[in-house]
Design a protein around this motif. Sequence first.
Motif, mmCIF file in Angstrom:
data_model
loop_
_atom_site.group_PDB
_atom_site.id
_atom_site.type_symbol
_atom_site.label_atom_id
_atom_site.label_comp_id
_atom_site.label_asym_id
_atom_site.label_seq_id
_atom_site.Cartn_x
_atom_site.Cartn_y
_atom_site.Cartn_z
ATOM 1 N N ALA A 224 -45.522 -91.621 39.774
ATOM 2 C CA ALA A 224 -46.551 -91.587 40.657
ATOM 3 C C ALA A 224 -47.489 -92.898 40.543
ATOM 4 O O ALA A 224 -48.051 -93.448 41.365
ATOM 5 N N ASN A 225 -47.470 -93.478 39.139
ATOM 6 C CA ASN A 225 -48.373 -94.515 38.699
ATOM 7 C C ASN A 225 -47.561 -95.758 38.797
ATOM 8 O O ASN A 225 -47.818 -96.680 38.217
ATOM 9 N N ARG A 226 -46.356 -95.837 39.215
ATOM 10 C CA ARG A 226 -45.575 -96.872 39.262
ATOM 11 C C ARG A 226 -44.950 -97.464 37.933
ATOM 12 O O ARG A 226 -45.010 -98.421 37.671
ATOM 13 N N ILE A 227 -44.888 -96.480 36.820
ATOM 14 C CA ILE A 227 -44.473 -96.556 35.602
ATOM 15 C C ILE A 227 -42.918 -96.159 35.346
ATOM 16 O O ILE A 227 -42.588 -95.070 35.562
ATOM 17 N N ASP A 228 -41.927 -97.026 35.122
ATOM 18 C CA ASP A 228 -40.713 -96.660 34.626
ATOM 19 C C ASP A 228 -40.803 -95.599 33.234
ATOM 20 O O ASP A 228 -40.926 -96.179 32.293
ATOM 21 N N ARG B 46 -47.551 -96.825 24.236
ATOM 22 C CA ARG B 46 -46.384 -96.198 23.588
ATOM 23 C C ARG B 46 -46.665 -96.324 22.002
ATOM 24 O O ARG B 46 -46.257 -95.449 21.346
ATOM 25 N N GLU B 47 -47.469 -97.071 21.616
ATOM 26 C CA GLU B 47 -47.844 -97.184 20.170
ATOM 27 C C GLU B 47 -48.989 -96.378 19.927
ATOM 28 O O GLU B 47 -49.117 -96.267 18.552
ATOM 29 N N GLY B 48 -49.445 -95.527 20.801
ATOM 30 C CA GLY B 48 -50.728 -94.677 20.504
ATOM 31 C C GLY B 48 -51.912 -95.112 20.136
ATOM 32 O O GLY B 48 -52.764 -94.367 19.637
ATOM 33 N N VAL B 49 -51.968 -96.394 20.405
ATOM 34 C CA VAL B 49 -53.580 -97.038 20.429
ATOM 35 C C VAL B 49 -54.414 -96.855 21.372
ATOM 36 O O VAL B 49 -55.600 -96.757 21.188
ATOM 37 N N THR B 50 -53.767 -96.402 22.744
ATOM 38 C CA THR B 50 -54.803 -96.133 23.704
ATOM 39 C C THR B 50 -54.149 -95.182 24.609
ATOM 40 O O THR B 50 -52.890 -94.803 24.317
ATOM 41 N N SER B 51 -54.936 -94.641 25.526
ATOM 42 C CA SER B 51 -54.461 -93.401 26.366
ATOM 43 C C SER B 51 -53.816 -93.993 27.609
ATOM 44 O O SER B 51 -54.078 -95.066 28.145
ATOM 45 N N LEU B 52 -53.183 -93.333 28.438
ATOM 46 C CA LEU B 52 -52.387 -93.746 29.660
ATOM 47 C C LEU B 52 -53.494 -93.910 30.656
ATOM 48 O O LEU B 52 -53.686 -95.002 31.478
ATOM 49 N N GLU B 53 -54.520 -92.992 30.504
ATOM 50 C CA GLU B 53 -55.863 -93.136 31.350
ATOM 51 C C GLU B 53 -56.494 -94.497 31.362
ATOM 52 O O GLU B 53 -56.901 -95.116 32.185
ATOM 53 N N ALA B 54 -56.769 -94.801 30.122
ATOM 54 C CA ALA B 54 -57.523 -96.155 29.883
ATOM 55 C C ALA B 54 -56.632 -97.526 30.251
ATOM 56 O O ALA B 54 -57.164 -98.281 30.598
ATOM 57 N N ALA B 55 -55.279 -97.243 30.034
ATOM 58 C CA ALA B 55 -54.533 -98.331 30.272
ATOM 59 C C ALA B 55 -54.471 -98.662 31.797
ATOM 60 O O ALA B 55 -54.652 -99.667 32.186
ATOM 61 N N MET B 56 -54.403 -97.790 32.553
ATOM 62 C CA MET B 56 -54.248 -97.521 34.196
ATOM 63 C C MET B 56 -55.699 -98.046 34.520
ATOM 64 O O MET B 56 -55.750 -98.727 35.832
ATOM 65 N N GLU B 57 -56.667 -97.633 33.748
ATOM 66 C CA GLU B 57 -58.214 -98.017 34.194
ATOM 67 C C GLU B 57 -58.216 -99.383 34.359
ATOM 68 O O GLU B 57 -59.022 -99.869 35.477
ATOM 69 N N MET B 58 -57.783 -100.235 33.581
ATOM 70 C CA MET B 58 -57.730 -101.515 33.458
ATOM 71 C C MET B 58 -56.786 -102.370 34.130
ATOM 72 O O MET B 58 -56.897 -103.447 34.652
ATOM 73 N N THR B 59 -55.497 -101.925 34.366
ATOM 74 C CA THR B 59 -54.384 -102.672 34.820
ATOM 75 C C THR B 59 -53.493 -101.955 36.063
ATOM 76 O O THR B 59 -52.430 -102.298 36.533
ATOM 77 N N GLY B 60 -54.276 -100.680 36.416
ATOM 78 C CA GLY B 60 -53.390 -100.011 37.068
ATOM 79 C C GLY B 60 -53.293 -100.733 38.771
ATOM 80 O O GLY B 60 -52.126 -100.633 39.278
ATOM 81 N N GLY B 61 -54.022 -101.712 39.164
ATOM 82 C CA GLY B 61 -53.829 -102.564 40.337
ATOM 83 C C GLY B 61 -52.840 -103.783 40.170
ATOM 84 O O GLY B 61 -52.692 -104.446 41.116
ATOM 85 N N GLU B 62 -52.568 -103.955 38.864
ATOM 86 C CA GLU B 62 -51.818 -105.055 38.647
ATOM 87 C C GLU B 62 -50.330 -104.964 39.086
ATOM 88 O O GLU B 62 -49.833 -104.160 39.114
#
Length: 581
Positions: A480-484, A565-581
Amino acid sequence: MTVVSHSSRISDILLQRGSISGEALKQAQERAQGASVRLEKYLQDNSLITAMEATISLAEYLRMAPITLARFTPNPQLMELIPPVILRKHQALPMIKLGGTLMVALGDPFDIMAIDELHVITGLNIMPLVAAEKDIQDTLARTLTPVEGAPGLDLEDIMKDSDNDIEVGKSEKEEVSLEEAMESAEGAPVIRMVNMMLVEALRTRASDIHIEPQEKTLRLRYRIDGSLTERPSPPKSYQAAITSRIKIMSDLDIAERRVPQDGRFRIKALGKEVDIRVSLLPSIHGEKVVMRVLDKSALFPSLSGLNLEEHAFKAMSYAIAQPHGIILVTGPTGSGKTTTLYSCLQELNKPDVNIVTCEDPVEYQLVGINQVQVSAGVGLTFSAALRSILRQDPDIVLVGEIRDGETAEIAVKAALTGHLVLSTLHTNDAAGAIARLIDMGIPPFLLSSSLILSQAQRLYRKLCTVCRQKVEVPLDVLAANRIDPDFFLNNADKESGHVSIYKAVGCPKCSNTGYKGRGAIMEVLPVTEHIKEMIMKGATSGEVREAARAGGMITLKEAGLQKVREGVTSLEAAMEMTGGE
């Protein structure tokens, strides 16, 4: 507080030392047991022995030397390991860190629950030390800032003894015609309040302090790890005095309240020397103040300190080693562009190199680098400053931002005439910088000849390593978030239909946010011969982007998902800044 079995041994020590009579001790033991209080604490509370006698007896029982805190100054870095609420709760004071062991003075050195909690929070082995409980309380009182929601919170009272916490590096300006404003701004309570705000910002690593006048209140907020956090606020009655105090420190006009003002000052606190950039904006309820904390110690001394992935590091290292050309760093406001550029400059800063910068404003003052502040009011625009800089025999030029076609044209010509130019643009991705410069009027043939590298970046929030928690995320959520889903195959079982990643939880160490600290992700586009040909032929941003990806470029979204994937950040935080890329 629990009753401990060591009381009989403590009793023997007190009797041997002659600190108390046998009859008085026997009565105290019965009453302490009935009240479920430690014997030595009961004796102190009822003035049957002194605090020093209790400390010495405990130290003898534990077979260690007692310590005094009369002249002890806590290490700010050690104090940051443990949230203030926990320090107060357990009357704990971190003293020394040796390898994986933290020595802590505890009000109750036998409190196993406290020792376990400190171990969980710090990840270190805790060695309790013996000090007088009153000494620990006094040291915490003069070191820690107020607790949010504490009863009777009054900044005038809680900031006593903090006058010397901070040293301001600019002399105060006197205004004879504004005696009342000056008197209120220089009053001890106001000075303590402003000092408290600054010290708290340094302790929490806040990037900005917001003082916002409301109709009946004065709101105080700190931007920590990119998010605004509300803190206990000063009384509304101190609003004008606090604003005047900040103006005095910034060498601004305290009588002017109708137009915006900008200034800066320097402070020394918590073992650091930092610059504070001040902006005042008139609002309907008074002047809103924003102070940006510019801590040079947070800058990286070289490019390697940015912890880039291998492809990005090689591309950036190659680019800054070139004798001439343009390097562009793009991203929204607050994405760390200045930090990246200054890290490059510090690596390039050598005695045989002339570096000149043109900035608006100058954020960090760097030794050995000539920095020029733009002032449009007197005609010193980016383009005007850049023209003059090029007559100063520079080797490397940093242009704070390319805002118009004139500045872009001068920067490109400077790159073509033997200068290395570093600058920033506001675009969404690395390929977009090429289209933006062409849109500003730069001919494609000049751009392809001068551009070495374009880079886009974002800041992500790091998960707190103490409380992060592994969770299973359904594959359809990724889709749904266009992630493979294949991107997470190392952590996933296809048959289960889930992937394993970490989520934010929240604990005392991260102030219950789930995140602590920030890092940068980058999309680095080296301008290869193939990319140059595409620019010459008028290729679109999308075409350039795909060609760069084929050459090994990692996009912002991919870089963010790598951190997930490395456990450094959450999926929510990653999509928050790059979701529209």
